[in-house]
Design a protein around this motif. Structure first.
Motif, short mmCIF file in Angstrom:
data_model
loop_
_atom_site.label_atom_id
_atom_site.label_comp_id
_atom_site.label_asym_id
_atom_site.label_seq_id
_atom_site.Cartn_x
_atom_site.Cartn_y
_atom_site.Cartn_z
N ALA A 72 0.84 -1.21 0.00
CA ALA A 72 0.00 0.00 0.00
C ALA A 72 0.86 1.24 0.00
CB ALA A 72 -0.92 -0.02 1.23
N TRP A 73 1.96 1.19 0.76
CA TRP A 73 2.87 2.34 0.80
C TRP A 73 3.53 2.56 -0.54
CZ3 TRP A 73 8.25 2.69 0.29
CH2 TRP A 73 8.79 3.91 0.67
N LEU A 74 3.97 1.45 -1.16
CA LEU A 74 4.62 1.57 -2.47
C LEU A 74 3.63 2.09 -3.51
CD1 LEU A 74 6.74 -1.70 -2.57
CD2 LEU A 74 7.60 0.64 -2.35
N ASN A 75 2.38 1.63 -3.45
CA ASN A 75 1.37 2.10 -4.41
C ASN A 75 1.07 3.57 -4.23
OD1 ASN A 75 -0.71 1.51 -6.46
ND2 ASN A 75 -2.09 2.15 -4.81
N LYS A 76 1.18 4.05 -2.99
CA LYS A 76 0.89 5.46 -2.73
C LYS A 76 2.01 6.34 -3.24
CE LYS A 76 -0.04 8.69 1.04
NZ LYS A 76 -0.22 8.87 2.49
N TRP A 77 3.25 5.90 -2.97
CA TRP A 77 4.37 6.77 -3.29
C TRP A 77 4.99 6.49 -4.65
CZ3 TRP A 77 4.92 10.93 -0.49
CH2 TRP A 77 4.39 10.95 0.80
N GLN A 78 4.93 5.25 -5.11
CA GLN A 78 5.44 4.87 -6.42
C GLN A 78 6.91 5.24 -6.62
OE1 GLN A 78 2.98 6.18 -9.66
NE2 GLN A 78 1.47 4.61 -9.27
N ILE A 79 7.73 4.22 -6.62
CA ILE A 79 9.15 4.41 -6.89
C ILE A 79 9.42 4.07 -8.36
CG2 ILE A 79 11.49 3.68 -6.27
CD1 ILE A 79 10.41 2.92 -3.53
N ASP A 80 9.85 5.02 -9.13
CA ASP A 80 10.09 4.84 -10.57
C ASP A 80 11.58 4.60 -10.78
OD1 ASP A 80 10.19 4.83 -13.28
OD2 ASP A 80 9.25 6.79 -13.58
N LEU A 81 11.92 3.35 -11.09
CA LEU A 81 13.32 2.98 -11.30
C LEU A 81 13.63 2.79 -12.78
CD1 LEU A 81 13.74 0.38 -8.39
CD2 LEU A 81 14.30 2.82 -8.39
N THR A 82 12.71 3.17 -13.68
CA THR A 82 12.95 2.99 -15.11
C THR A 82 13.92 4.03 -15.63
OG1 THR A 82 11.07 4.41 -15.67
CG2 THR A 82 10.66 2.05 -15.48
N GLN A 83 14.64 3.66 -16.69
CA GLN A 83 15.56 4.61 -17.32
C GLN A 83 14.73 5.70 -18.01
OE1 GLN A 83 18.29 2.84 -20.05
NE2 GLN A 83 19.20 4.76 -20.67
N GLY A 84 15.06 6.95 -17.73
CA GLY A 84 14.32 8.07 -18.29
C GLY A 84 13.07 8.42 -17.50
N LYS A 85 12.84 7.73 -16.34
CA LYS A 85 11.67 8.03 -15.48
C LYS A 85 10.38 8.02 -16.31
CE LYS A 85 14.19 8.65 -11.82
NZ LYS A 85 14.14 7.69 -10.69
N LEU A 86 10.12 6.86 -16.95
CA LEU A 86 8.99 6.78 -17.88
C LEU A 86 7.64 6.90 -17.18
CD1 LEU A 86 10.24 3.89 -20.17
CD2 LEU A 86 10.39 6.33 -20.57
N TYR A 87 7.58 6.55 -15.89
CA TYR A 87 6.31 6.59 -15.18
C TYR A 87 6.19 7.82 -14.28
CZ TYR A 87 5.62 1.81 -16.79
OH TYR A 87 5.46 0.71 -17.58
N THR A 88 7.12 8.74 -14.42
CA THR A 88 7.09 9.97 -13.62
C THR A 88 6.68 11.13 -14.52
OG1 THR A 88 8.84 9.14 -12.18
CG2 THR A 88 8.42 11.51 -12.16
N LEU A 89 5.60 11.79 -14.17
CA LEU A 89 5.13 12.92 -14.97
C LEU A 89 6.08 14.10 -14.80
CD1 LEU A 89 1.28 12.82 -14.30
CD2 LEU A 89 2.58 11.74 -16.14
N SER A 90 6.32 14.80 -15.90
CA SER A 90 7.20 15.96 -15.86
C SER A 90 6.54 17.10 -15.09
CB SER A 90 7.54 16.42 -17.28
OG SER A 90 6.38 16.89 -17.92
N GLN A 91 7.35 18.08 -14.70
CA GLN A 91 6.82 19.21 -13.95
C GLN A 91 5.79 19.98 -14.76
OE1 GLN A 91 7.46 19.93 -10.65
NE2 GLN A 91 5.73 21.33 -10.97
N GLY A 92 6.03 20.10 -16.07
CA GLY A 92 5.07 20.81 -16.92
C GLY A 92 3.70 20.15 -16.91
N THR A 93 3.69 18.82 -16.98
CA THR A 93 2.42 18.10 -16.94
C THR A 93 1.73 18.27 -15.60
OG1 THR A 93 3.07 16.43 -18.59
CG2 THR A 93 1.39 15.79 -17.00
N ARG A 94 2.50 18.21 -14.52
CA ARG A 94 1.90 18.39 -13.19
C ARG A 94 1.30 19.80 -13.04
NH1 ARG A 94 6.55 15.31 -11.51
NH2 ARG A 94 7.64 17.19 -10.79
N ASN A 95 1.96 20.79 -13.64
CA ASN A 95 1.41 22.15 -13.60
C ASN A 95 0.10 22.25 -14.38
OD1 ASN A 95 3.65 22.90 -12.11
ND2 ASN A 95 4.73 23.80 -13.85
N ILE A 96 0.04 21.59 -15.54
CA ILE A 96 -1.18 21.61 -16.35
C ILE A 96 -2.33 20.93 -15.60
CG2 ILE A 96 -2.23 20.67 -18.45
CD1 ILE A 96 0.47 21.13 -19.84
#
Length: 624
Positions: free
Chosen positions: A29-53
C-alpha cells in the motif's frame, strides 16, 4: 519438547507469518501510494510541466480510454503499449486529485462501445481477421470533447505530450488568435501581372480551420494589437524601423513569435525588388532583432545540401540529378527530441538560409531542422543566376559542416532599440527595455516551405479543390503555432524515452556467439574450398591422359578425403558447442532474472517485517 511447547512454538511461527503478511500488505500500500520509478528516463514519472497543467484544471475532465483488449491477444507489442498508455493515464488520474476521471472501455466487435468509438472520431486498426482494433482516447468537459484518434506505438516518445496537450485544450477551450504580417502573397488577392484573382495558399486554409487568423494588410504598423499573443511574420523584406520596433515590444511583453525569413524567396514575384545591377533582391531579414536575440543569419547566403537534395532531371527526359538547393529533410534532419516536429516524416525547403547561435550568447538555441554533412554555402546572387541545377552541383564544394534551417530561441533579452522608439513610430504604450519573461520564438530560414508547390498537389475536381499532401510542411507550421500558443508548461515538455527496452545483455551474448559462429563458418568454408581444390588436383593427376577417364583414387587421395571428412565433422561439432553455449548463457541470465523478479520483493518485505518486529521488541524492552 512437550505438547504445550509445540503449540506455543507453532503459535509464535503463525504470528510471525501473519506479521510478515501484514507488513507486506502495508508495504505494498505504501509503495502504491508513493510509487518508486526505477525505469531509465523516469517513464512513469510525470514531468513538472504536466503536473502544472493538471494542477490548473478548472472543471472536471472525463477521459475514456478505448482499447480492444480481446482483439489484441495475439499482438503482444500492441498489448504492451496499451498497458503503458493505461498506466500513464492512471498516473494522470492519481495526480489530479479527483479532477480527472478515467474510464476504460473495451469495445467488442459489433458492440455499442465500438459504435461510440467510431462516432467519437477514433481511428480503427485492422486485426487481420476482419475485426477492428481501437486504441484511442476521448476527453470531455461538459459538451466539449477532444480526442487522440489512435495511439501509435512508433510515437511512444510523444505519449506524455499528446496527453498533456489534450488536457490543456480541454481546460483552455478558447481558440488561439494568430496575427499574420509579411510581404508574401499568401492571402487571396489580385495578381498584378495577370489581373486575375489569386486564391489563398493552402497553408492559410489549413490554419483557418484551427486558428483565428488576423491578417495585417499593411506591414507598416506602429504597434501589434494588445489582444494578440501570437504573431506570424512571413518574409519581412526591409521592414521599416517602426514595424521592427513594434515586433520588438510585442516580444518583450510576452508575445510569441513565428518568423519565416529567406535569402531567396522564390515565391516573391514583386517587381519592386529589381536592383540597378539587374539582380532581384528577394531576401528578408530581421537583422536588428536577431542581433538582440543572439541569432546569426546571413540573408546573402544560400545553403547547398547534397545529402538531402531532391533528384530532378536537369534536361527534359534526362537522368535525375541532385538539386542541391531543393531539399527534402527527414531522418536526422528533423530533431526528434522536440515534440513540435518529432512526429513529422519529411519537410521540403528550397534555397534556404542558415541560422546559428551568436558566440557568447546566453539564449537557448535549439535546432529543429538541420542539414546533412555534405554542404556548402553560395552567395544568393550567384545562386539565382545559375539556371541549370546540374551546373549548380558542379560548382558546389561540399564540406562536413551541419547548418541549421530552423530553431527555437528562448531566454531573457533586452530591447533591440536601447535609444528608444524610432522617430517615425507612433507607438504610444509603455516602452520596455527588457523582456518581462523569457521570450519564445521559432525562426525558420526559408519562406518557400509555405508554398503549395513544396508540399501539396492541388487539383480542381468538379469545381472543388482537392489537395493531396506529399510532405509535412503544413503540419509543421500548425505544430509550431500550436506549441507557441500553448502554455509555457506545454512548450517545455520534451519527448520521453520508450517503454520497450532492449535486452542488451542477451543481445551482447548473441552478438558474441554470432561472431564466433561466423569465424567457425569461415574456417569451414575455407577448409572446404581448399580440400575440394586438392581433390580436384588429385583427380586431375589420377586421370588417364589419353582417354580422360578417372581412375580409382589412390590411397593418398582416399586419406585426404577422410581427413577432410573428419575435419568437417570436428568443425560442425564446434558449431553445435558454440550454439549450445549461447543458449546456456541466455538461459542462465533468464534464470537469474526470474529469481530476482520472483524472490526480490518477498525477501524485501520479509526484511522490512523483521526490522519492524526487532524495533518493536527493542522498544518494549526499553519500556520494561
Amino acid at each position: 519438547m512437550t505438547g504445550r511447547n509445540i503449540i506455543q512454538c507453532f503459535s509464535l511461527r503463525l504470528a510471525a507469518l501473519v506479521l510478515v503478511l501484514l507488513a507486506g500488505a502495508a508495504s505494498l500500500a505504501w509503495l502504491n501510494k508513493w510509487q518508486i520509478d526505477l525505469t531509465q528516463g523516469k517513464l512513469y514519472t510525470l514531468s513538472q510541466g504536466t503536473r502544472n497543467i493538471i494542477a490548473g484544471i478548472e472543471q472536471p475532465i472525463t477521459l475514456q480510454f478505448y482499447y480492444s483488449e480481446s482483439q489484441t491477444r495475439d499482438i503482444p507489442m500492441l498489448r504492451n503499449y496499451a498497458g503503458r498508455v493505461q498506466d500513464m493515464l492512471r498516473e494522470y488520474e492519481r495526480k489530479s486529485q479527483g479532477k480527472i476521471q478515467l474510464k476504460i472501455v473495451h469495445p467488442e466487435p459489433f458492440s455499442e462501445a465500438e459504435d461510440e468509438a467510431a462516432t467519437a472520431g477514433l481511428q480503427a486498426m485492422p486485426d487481420g481477421r476482419g475485426d477492428k482494433i481501437y486504441l484511442g482516447l476521448v476527453g470531455s468537459v461538459g459538451d466539449r470533447s477532444e480526442n487522440i484518434a489512435v495511439f501509435n506505438p512508433q510515437k511512444e516518445n510523444l505519449l506524455e505530450y499528446q496527453l498533456s496537450q489534450l488536457v490543456y485544450r480541454l481546460n483552455k477551450p478558447k481558440q488561439i488568435t494568430v496575427g499574420v504580417i509579411g510581404d508574401l502573397p499568401i492571402f487571396r488577392g489580385v495578381d498584378p501581372k495577370t489581373n486575375r484573382v489569386r486564391p489563398d495558399w493552402l497553408i492559410v486554409n489549413q490554419l483557418r480551420q484551427l486558428f483565428d487568423l488576423r491578417r495585417m494588410i499593411d506591414p507598416n504598423v506602429d504597434k501589434i494589437d494588445d489582444d494578440l499573443s501570437l504573431l506570424m511574420v512571413v518574409h519581412p523584406h526591409k521592414f521599416p524601423e517602426k514595424t521592427l520596433f513594434a515586433i520588438d515590444q510585442f516580444v518583450l511583453r510576452g508575445g510569441k513569435l513565428l518568423v519565416f525569413v529567406d535569402p531567396l524567396a522564390e515565391a516573391d514575384d514583386s517587381d519592386t525588388r529589381l536592383l540597378a545591377t539587374g539582380f532581384s533582391d528577394r531576401s528578408s531579414d530581421l537583422e536588428q532583432l536577431f542581433a538582440a536575440w543572439g541569432v546569426d543569419y546571413d540573408a546573402g547566403q544560400v545553403v547547398l545540401d547534397l545529402g538531402n537534395a531532391h533528384r530532378i532531371p536537369a534536361q527534359q527526359a534526362g537522368q535525375p540529378v541532385p538539386h542541391v538547393g531543393i531539399l527534402s529533410l527527414e531522418g536526422d534532419g528533423i530533431n526528434r527530441t522536440q515534440n513540435v516536429i518529432a512526429d513529422l516524416e519529411n519537410i521540403n525547403i528550397a534555397s534556404a538560409g542558415s541560422l546559428a547561435q551568436h558566440p557568447g550568447s546566453r539564449m537557448q538555441f535549439v535546432p529543429l531542422l538541420t542539414s546533412s554533412l555534405q554542404t556548402d554555402r553560395m552567395e544568393t546572387q550567384t545562386y539565382s543566376m545559375i539556371g541549370n541545377h546540374a551546373e549548380l552541383l558542379e560548382k558546389m564544394q561540399p564540406s562536413s559542416h551541419r547548418y541549421t534551417f530552423a530553431a527555437w530561441v528562448s531566454g531573457a533579452v533586452k530591447t533591440a532599440f536601447p535609444e528608444g522608439k524610432p522617430a517615425t513610430s507612433q507607438f504610444s504604450g509603455e516602452v520596455l527595455q527588457e523582456s518581462k519573461e523569457p521570450i519564445q520564438a521559432i525562426v525558420v530560414a526559408d519562406t518557400d516551405v509555405l508554398a503549395d508547390r513544396m508540399w501539396v498537389d492541388r487539383q480542381e475536381y468538379y469545381g472543388q479543390t482537392v489537395a493531396t499532401p506529399f510532405a509535412a510542411n503544413g503540419d509543421m507550421v500548425v505544430n509550431m503555432l500550436d506549441a507557441l500558443g500553448g502554455s509555457v508548461d506545454l512548450i517545455n515538455l520534451r519527448s520521453r524515452g520508450t517503454y520497450q527496452r532492449p535486452f542488451t545483455r542477451v543481445d551482447d551474448l548473441e552478438k558474441a556467439a554470432s561472431s564466433r559462429l561466423r569465424e567457425q563458418q569461415d574456417a569451414l568454408a575455407k577448409a572446404l574450398s581448399d580440400t575440394e581444390s586438392k581433390i580436384s588436383q588429385l583427380n586431375a593427376a589420377a586421370a588417364n591422359q589419353e582417354t580422360g577417364e578417372v581412375q580409382e583414387l589412390t590411397p593418398a587421395q582416399k586419406q585426404a578425403v577422410e581427413m577432410f571428412e573428419q575435419e568437417r565433422l570436428k568443425i560442425r561439432k564446434n558449431l553445435r558447442e558454440v550454439q549450445h553455449q549461447l543458449n546456456s548463457d541466455v538461459d542462465k541470465l533468464g534464470a537469474i532474472l526470474k529469481i530476482i523478479n520472483i524472490a526480490a520483493v518477498p525477501l524485501l518485505l520479509i526484511v522490512l517485517a523483521l526490522l519492524a518486529a526487532g524495533l518493536r521488541r527493542y522498544r518494549m524492552r526499553r519500556i520494561g
